[in-house]
Design a protein around this motif. Sequence first.
Motif, PDB file in Angstrom:
ATOM      1  N   LEU A 132       0.839  -1.211   0.000  1.00  0.00           N
ATOM      2  CA  LEU A 132       0.000   0.000   0.000  1.00  0.00           C
ATOM      3  C   LEU A 132       0.873   1.260   0.000  1.00  0.00           C
ATOM      4  O   LEU A 132       0.539   2.258  -0.641  1.00  0.00           O
ATOM      5  CB  LEU A 132      -0.932   0.011   1.217  1.00  0.00           C
ATOM      6  N   LEU A 135       1.775   2.690  -3.438  1.00  0.00           N
ATOM      7  CA  LEU A 135       0.731   3.154  -4.365  1.00  0.00           C
ATOM      8  C   LEU A 135       0.837   4.663  -4.598  1.00  0.00           C
ATOM      9  O   LEU A 135       1.285   5.399  -3.707  1.00  0.00           O
ATOM     10  CB  LEU A 135      -0.662   2.859  -3.786  1.00  0.00           C
ATOM     11  N   GLN A 139      -4.580   7.031  -4.901  1.00  0.00           N
ATOM     12  CA  GLN A 139      -5.067   5.655  -4.754  1.00  0.00           C
ATOM     13  C   GLN A 139      -4.857   5.177  -3.318  1.00  0.00           C
ATOM     14  O   GLN A 139      -5.715   4.514  -2.728  1.00  0.00           O
ATOM     15  CB  GLN A 139      -4.339   4.738  -5.735  1.00  0.00           C
ATOM     16  N   GLN A 140      -3.699   5.547  -2.776  1.00  0.00           N
ATOM     17  CA  GLN A 140      -3.389   5.166  -1.397  1.00  0.00           C
ATOM     18  C   GLN A 140      -4.406   5.802  -0.427  1.00  0.00           C
ATOM     19  O   GLN A 140      -4.919   5.138   0.473  1.00  0.00           O
ATOM     20  CB  GLN A 140      -1.980   5.654  -1.066  1.00  0.00           C
ATOM     21  N   ILE A 143      -7.918   3.999  -0.780  1.00  0.00           N
ATOM     22  CA  ILE A 143      -8.048   2.638  -0.227  1.00  0.00           C
ATOM     23  C   ILE A 143      -7.854   2.642   1.299  1.00  0.00           C
ATOM     24  O   ILE A 143      -8.524   1.904   2.018  1.00  0.00           O
ATOM     25  CB  ILE A 143      -7.121   1.619  -0.953  1.00  0.00           C
ATOM     26  N   ASN A 171     -10.209   5.084  -8.014  1.00  0.00           N
ATOM     27  CA  ASN A 171      -8.929   5.012  -7.304  1.00  0.00           C
ATOM     28  C   ASN A 171      -8.802   3.696  -6.526  1.00  0.00           C
ATOM     29  O   ASN A 171      -7.725   3.093  -6.484  1.00  0.00           O
ATOM     30  CB  ASN A 171      -8.777   6.203  -6.354  1.00  0.00           C
ATOM     31  N   ILE A 172      -9.904   3.264  -5.921  1.00  0.00           N
ATOM     32  CA  ILE A 172      -9.836   2.005  -5.160  1.00  0.00           C
ATOM     33  C   ILE A 172      -9.646   0.821  -6.115  1.00  0.00           C
ATOM     34  O   ILE A 172      -8.829  -0.070  -5.854  1.00  0.00           O
ATOM     35  CB  ILE A 172     -11.097   1.802  -4.289  1.00  0.00           C
ATOM     36  N   ARG A 174      -8.209   0.758  -9.006  1.00  0.00           N
ATOM     37  CA  ARG A 174      -6.829   0.749  -9.499  1.00  0.00           C
ATOM     38  C   ARG A 174      -5.845   0.369  -8.386  1.00  0.00           C
ATOM     39  O   ARG A 174      -4.878  -0.351  -8.629  1.00  0.00           O
ATOM     40  CB  ARG A 174      -6.476   2.118 -10.077  1.00  0.00           C
ATOM     41  N   ALA A 175      -6.138   0.844  -7.184  1.00  0.00           N
ATOM     42  CA  ALA A 175      -5.277   0.487  -6.046  1.00  0.00           C
ATOM     43  C   ALA A 175      -5.294  -1.025  -5.828  1.00  0.00           C
ATOM     44  O   ALA A 175      -4.253  -1.637  -5.567  1.00  0.00           O
ATOM     45  CB  ALA A 175      -5.759   1.215  -4.787  1.00  0.00           C
ATOM     46  N   ARG A 176      -6.465  -1.610  -5.943  1.00  0.00           N
ATOM     47  CA  ARG A 176      -6.560  -3.071  -5.730  1.00  0.00           C
ATOM     48  C   ARG A 176      -5.743  -3.837  -6.753  1.00  0.00           C
ATOM     49  O   ARG A 176      -5.079  -4.822  -6.425  1.00  0.00           O
ATOM     50  CB  ARG A 176      -8.019  -3.513  -5.846  1.00  0.00           C
ATOM     51  N   LEU A 179      -2.183  -3.490  -5.838  1.00  0.00           N
ATOM     52  CA  LEU A 179      -1.945  -4.237  -4.597  1.00  0.00           C
ATOM     53  C   LEU A 179      -1.821  -5.733  -4.879  1.00  0.00           C
ATOM     54  O   LEU A 179      -0.897  -6.398  -4.393  1.00  0.00           O
ATOM     55  CB  LEU A 179      -3.087  -3.964  -3.602  1.00  0.00           C
TER      56      LEU A 179
END
Lengths: 195, 76
Positions: A132, A135, A139-140, A143, A171-172, A174-176, A179
């Motif tokens: 995390l 990121l 995005q960080q 999430i 954003n979440i 893409r963060a996933r 991750l």
Amino acid sequence: MTDDGGAERLDAAFRLARSGDRAAFAEWMGMLEIPLRRSLRRWARAVDVEVVVQETYLRMWLIACDPDRVLEGNSASLKFAFRVSRNVALEEMRRCRNVRFVDLETLDNYPEGRVEIDPPDPALSHAIRTCLAKLPAKQQAAIWARVREGRQADRQLAEGLRMKLNTFLQNIVRARRLLRDCLEKRGVRLAEILS
Amino acid sequence: MSDDPKELLIEHAASAFRERDTWGRILPSPAWRDLSPEDRDAAFERQLESRVIERALHPAGLSATARAVLERLKAQ
């Protein structure tokens, strides 16, 4: 199939919760959640499993606080919670008129599934935190907002970050993806943990 | 930014936040209602993944679901 040590710890936490100990009930919920959710996989098309899990916990708290209800036997609280969740799922399905998505007879004959209790894994926690931290900032932020305050509405979380709801969700998403890739490079396969 | 709108619905349904009706009954996510049966399978997996991550990062091992329920119990 049950993990005896885990089931004993689960029942011990539930016995403590019967004296009105919310911290013990929280511990019980933490231990039960992933096995309970896995057991509800077959209902996923007919009911919102998040609703079923929350309602099951609330009903189990009422049972814990009822001195006339005694749960006896090995893994009693776990077995009872599974039964309650099945009843909640059936009620939800009938309420939402989603019966067309599942065959009730098939569900009745479905095996109970895995009920091993998963203790928190410090190595997994460390790997997730490390990934995390890599990121991109937005995005960080999105999430982490979800992880820390996920019981709040997404719209509220998005406003707190001065993002539109869609941007927050993008954003979440893409963060996933990042991750999952990062964890996989570190040898952690989320798909295997979830199965 | 543009992502598949279906992906955003699935992500929205993965949140632990649920509205309640006037009787206190927990309501399904509106995003979940809009999903096809196949996408509801994906939403289930996303919810599970979310709870595993939240649980791993919480000091007491509690997911957002467990914390939402505790908040409700405190309010009772």
